[in-house]
Design an enzyme around this catalytic site. Structure first.
Site, mmCIF file in Angstrom:
data_model
loop_
_atom_site.group_PDB
_atom_site.id
_atom_site.type_symbol
_atom_site.label_atom_id
_atom_site.label_comp_id
_atom_site.label_asym_id
_atom_site.label_seq_id
_atom_site.Cartn_x
_atom_site.Cartn_y
_atom_site.Cartn_z
ATOM 1 N N LYS A 104 1.085 -1.238 -0.249
ATOM 2 C CA LYS A 104 0.065 0.212 0.282
ATOM 3 C C LYS A 104 1.164 1.559 -0.400
ATOM 4 O O LYS A 104 0.910 2.116 -0.733
ATOM 5 C CB LYS A 104 -0.810 0.283 1.156
ATOM 6 C CG LYS A 104 -2.264 -1.305 1.384
ATOM 7 C CD LYS A 104 -2.550 -1.091 1.981
ATOM 8 C CE LYS A 104 -1.439 -1.426 3.927
ATOM 9 N NZ LYS A 104 -1.069 -2.386 4.503
ATOM 10 N N ARG A 164 -10.163 0.145 9.021
ATOM 11 C CA ARG A 164 -9.608 -1.272 9.295
ATOM 12 C C ARG A 164 -10.642 -2.085 9.538
ATOM 13 O O ARG A 164 -9.942 -2.931 10.384
ATOM 14 C CB ARG A 164 -8.079 -0.825 10.270
ATOM 15 C CG ARG A 164 -6.482 -0.923 9.778
ATOM 16 C CD ARG A 164 -6.375 -1.014 10.717
ATOM 17 N NE ARG A 164 -4.242 -1.543 10.490
ATOM 18 C CZ ARG A 164 -3.820 -0.918 9.677
ATOM 19 N NH1 ARG A 164 -3.596 0.268 8.948
ATOM 20 N NH2 ARG A 164 -2.499 -1.695 9.670
ATOM 21 N N ARG A 187 11.647 -5.696 5.734
ATOM 22 C CA ARG A 187 11.589 -3.525 5.079
ATOM 23 C C ARG A 187 12.232 -2.613 5.672
ATOM 24 O O ARG A 187 12.588 -2.822 6.622
ATOM 25 C CB ARG A 187 9.826 -3.385 5.310
ATOM 26 C CG ARG A 187 9.405 -1.648 5.016
ATOM 27 C CD ARG A 187 7.716 -1.559 4.821
ATOM 28 N NE ARG A 187 6.889 -1.571 6.199
ATOM 29 C CZ ARG A 187 6.022 -2.450 6.172
ATOM 30 N NH1 ARG A 187 5.114 -1.713 5.682
ATOM 31 N NH2 ARG A 187 4.919 -2.861 7.239
ATOM 32 N N ARG A 191 10.892 0.007 11.209
ATOM 33 C CA ARG A 191 9.837 -0.121 12.217
ATOM 34 C C ARG A 191 9.251 -1.055 12.928
ATOM 35 O O ARG A 191 10.116 -2.480 13.692
ATOM 36 C CB ARG A 191 8.584 -0.356 11.718
ATOM 37 C CG ARG A 191 7.925 0.807 10.757
ATOM 38 C CD ARG A 191 6.928 0.920 10.089
ATOM 39 N NE ARG A 191 5.475 -0.184 10.769
ATOM 40 C CZ ARG A 191 5.218 -0.325 9.914
ATOM 41 N NH1 ARG A 191 4.533 0.291 8.404
ATOM 42 N NH2 ARG A 191 4.009 -0.864 10.028
ATOM 43 N N ARG A 196 -0.668 -8.641 13.421
ATOM 44 C CA ARG A 196 -1.079 -8.157 12.084
ATOM 45 C C ARG A 196 -2.280 -8.882 11.392
ATOM 46 O O ARG A 196 -3.062 -8.462 10.864
ATOM 47 C CB ARG A 196 0.156 -7.480 11.809
ATOM 48 C CG ARG A 196 0.906 -6.357 12.885
ATOM 49 C CD ARG A 196 1.654 -5.883 13.115
ATOM 50 N NE ARG A 196 2.340 -4.980 12.091
ATOM 51 C CZ ARG A 196 3.155 -4.940 11.070
ATOM 52 N NH1 ARG A 196 4.210 -4.919 11.299
ATOM 53 N NH2 ARG A 196 3.390 -3.914 9.788
HETATM 54 P P1 ADP Z 1 2.307 -2.164 3.483
HETATM 55 O O1 ADP Z 1 2.334 -0.273 3.454
HETATM 56 O O2 ADP Z 1 1.083 -2.362 2.402
HETATM 57 O O3 ADP Z 1 2.409 -2.615 5.311
HETATM 58 P P2 ADP Z 1 4.879 -1.140 1.675
HETATM 59 O O4 ADP Z 1 4.377 -0.671 1.492
HETATM 60 O O5 ADP Z 1 5.279 -0.760 2.982
HETATM 61 O O6 ADP Z 1 4.291 -2.294 2.507
HETATM 62 O O7 ADP Z 1 5.717 -2.420 1.020
HETATM 63 C C1 ADP Z 1 6.786 -4.232 2.250
HETATM 64 C C2 ADP Z 1 7.175 -4.352 2.069
HETATM 65 O O8 ADP Z 1 7.394 -5.368 0.468
HETATM 66 C C3 ADP Z 1 8.245 -3.104 1.898
HETATM 67 O O9 ADP Z 1 9.908 -3.340 2.090
HETATM 68 C C4 ADP Z 1 8.478 -2.717 -0.583
HETATM 69 O O10 ADP Z 1 9.536 -2.513 -0.594
HETATM 70 C C5 ADP Z 1 8.482 -4.443 -0.694
HETATM 71 N N1 ADP Z 1 7.228 -4.853 -1.555
HETATM 72 C C6 ADP Z 1 6.178 -3.867 -2.142
HETATM 73 N N2 ADP Z 1 5.480 -4.190 -2.799
HETATM 74 C C7 ADP Z 1 6.240 -5.086 -3.148
HETATM 75 C C8 ADP Z 1 6.005 -6.373 -4.433
HETATM 76 N N3 ADP Z 1 4.451 -6.176 -4.867
HETATM 77 N N4 ADP Z 1 6.982 -7.048 -4.387
HETATM 78 C C9 ADP Z 1 7.621 -7.254 -3.411
HETATM 79 N N5 ADP Z 1 7.900 -6.705 -2.835
HETATM 80 C C10 ADP Z 1 7.140 -5.861 -2.737
HETATM 81 P P1 ADP Z 2 1.226 -1.777 7.774
HETATM 82 O O1 ADP Z 2 0.730 -1.746 6.954
HETATM 83 O O2 ADP Z 2 2.106 -2.224 7.273
HETATM 84 O O3 ADP Z 2 -0.327 -3.580 8.929
HETATM 85 P P2 ADP Z 2 0.621 0.162 9.435
HETATM 86 O O4 ADP Z 2 1.718 1.676 9.174
HETATM 87 O O5 ADP Z 2 -0.872 0.681 7.932
HETATM 88 O O6 ADP Z 2 1.507 -1.174 8.975
HETATM 89 O O7 ADP Z 2 -0.019 0.442 10.615
HETATM 90 C C1 ADP Z 2 0.919 0.276 11.531
HETATM 91 C C2 ADP Z 2 0.306 0.011 13.346
HETATM 92 O O8 ADP Z 2 -1.257 1.498 13.562
HETATM 93 C C3 ADP Z 2 -0.666 -0.803 13.566
HETATM 94 O O9 ADP Z 2 -0.699 -2.521 13.269
HETATM 95 C C4 ADP Z 2 -2.365 -0.275 14.070
HETATM 96 O O10 ADP Z 2 -1.149 -0.729 15.112
HETATM 97 C C5 ADP Z 2 -1.473 0.606 13.876
HETATM 98 N N1 ADP Z 2 -3.030 1.418 13.263
HETATM 99 C C6 ADP Z 2 -3.223 2.014 12.170
HETATM 100 N N2 ADP Z 2 -3.959 2.183 11.472
HETATM 101 C C7 ADP Z 2 -4.652 1.899 12.354
HETATM 102 C C8 ADP Z 2 -6.594 1.928 12.280
HETATM 103 N N3 ADP Z 2 -7.352 2.306 10.947
HETATM 104 N N4 ADP Z 2 -7.035 1.324 13.171
HETATM 105 C C9 ADP Z 2 -6.511 0.893 13.991
HETATM 106 N N5 ADP Z 2 -5.285 0.471 14.522
HETATM 107 C C10 ADP Z 2 -4.429 1.318 13.029
#
Ligand code: ADP
Ligand code: ADP
Ligand code: ZN
Length: 214
Positions: free
Chosen positions: A13, A88, A127, A161, A172
């Site tokens: 995302k 979420r 990541r 992180r 998660r």
């Molecule tokens: P999200 O915001 O959904 O948690 P991220 O965009 O941070 O996910 O992506 C998670 C990790 O995977 C990052 O280190 C990113 O560089 C990598 N990543 C994102 N999209 C892809 C993909 N299509 N294939 C392989 N790795 C990816």
């Molecule tokens: P990822 O896409 O890797 O799960 P985020 O950066 O979106 O991570 O979120 C990190 C953490 O922040 C989540 O695990 C949760 O604890 C909190 N969080 C983020 N967005 C929300 C939401 N909309 N509702 C509840 N908790 C949230």
């Protein structure tokens, strides 16, 4: 244009949101990023969220809604935004709808990024981000072009992180299936749901998004 990106942690995302920002001139709003800056600043909100985040749980709907709505109403987001990590839960999706109606804002597309759970563990544990500009990288899938130098800003410091470890990934992911997945059909019923195959390479996912959004 307003978009919602849906998908479990690691789905891509944040990565795609950065591209969407540049391509469509709309801004990413990530509740995760907002919470992490609250934690870093030591604010009261950050104090309330810190522990839950570290354990891989979900922060309370009330806290999230207050935080995101005050931001969405800001003039910077008048030309549109990409919601990343929000909503979420079903109560969050319902509260968002109410707020959108009250403020005459429309969501154009809700995009589900479909991925396999098993692959998410490697994505999350590999990541890291540039401390300077927030650009995301991965140990195997997205390395900077010049080793240890950010492609985007030339920065040389990177951060990982606290919650990106194998222990929290599992909880998660299970939170995602239990609490977030139900909102996919919520948006499906409204006829604004689209989906992309998030298991493809980063550039390929971007191409699919372009096709979906038009
Ligand atoms: P999200 O915001 O959904 O948690 P991220 O965009 O941070 O996910 O992506 C998670 C990790 O995977 C990052 O280190 C990113 O560089 C990598 N990543 C994102 N999209 C892809 C993909 N299509 N294939 C392989 N790795 C990816
Ligand atoms: P990822 O896409 O890797 O799960 P985020 O950066 O979106 O991570 O979120 C990190 C953490 O922040 C989540 O695990 C949760 O604890 C909190 N969080 C983020 N967005 C929300 C939401 N909309 N509702 C509840 N908790 C949230
Ligand atoms: Zn950078």
């Amino acid at each position: 244009m307003n978009l919602i990106l849906l998908g479990p942690p690691g789905a891509g995302k944040g990565t795609q949101a950065k591209w969407l920002e540049d391509h469509y001139g709309i801004l990413q709003l990530s509740t995760g990023d907002m919470l992490r800056s609250e934690v870093a600043s030591g604010s009261e909100l950050g104090e309330q969220a810190k522990e839950v985040m570290e354990m891989g749980g979900l922060v309370s709907d009330e806290l999230i809604l207050n935080m995101i709505f005050s931001r969405m109403k800001h003039s910077n987001y008048k030309s549109g935004c990409i919601l990343d990590g929000f909503p979420r839960t079903t109560p969050q999706a319902e509260a968002l709808d109410k707020m959108l109606v009250e403020n005459d804002i429309k969501i154009d597309h809700v995009i589900e990024m479909r991925v396999d759970d098993e692959a998410m563990v490697e994505r999350i544990t590999g990541r890291y981000t540039c401390s300077e500009c927030g650009m995301g990288y991965h140990d195997s899938f997205k390395k900077p072009k010049v080793e240890e130098v950010c492609d985007n800003c030339g920065g040389i410091e990177f951060v990982r992180r606290a919650d990106d470890n194998t222990e929290t990934v599992r909880s998660r992911l299970s939170n995602y299936h239990e609490q977030t997945e139900p909102i996919i059909s919520y948006y499906g019923d409204k006829g604004i749901l689209r989906s992309v195959d998030g298991m493809q390479a980063i550039d390929e996912v971007t191409k699919q998004l372009k096709r979906v959004i038009g």
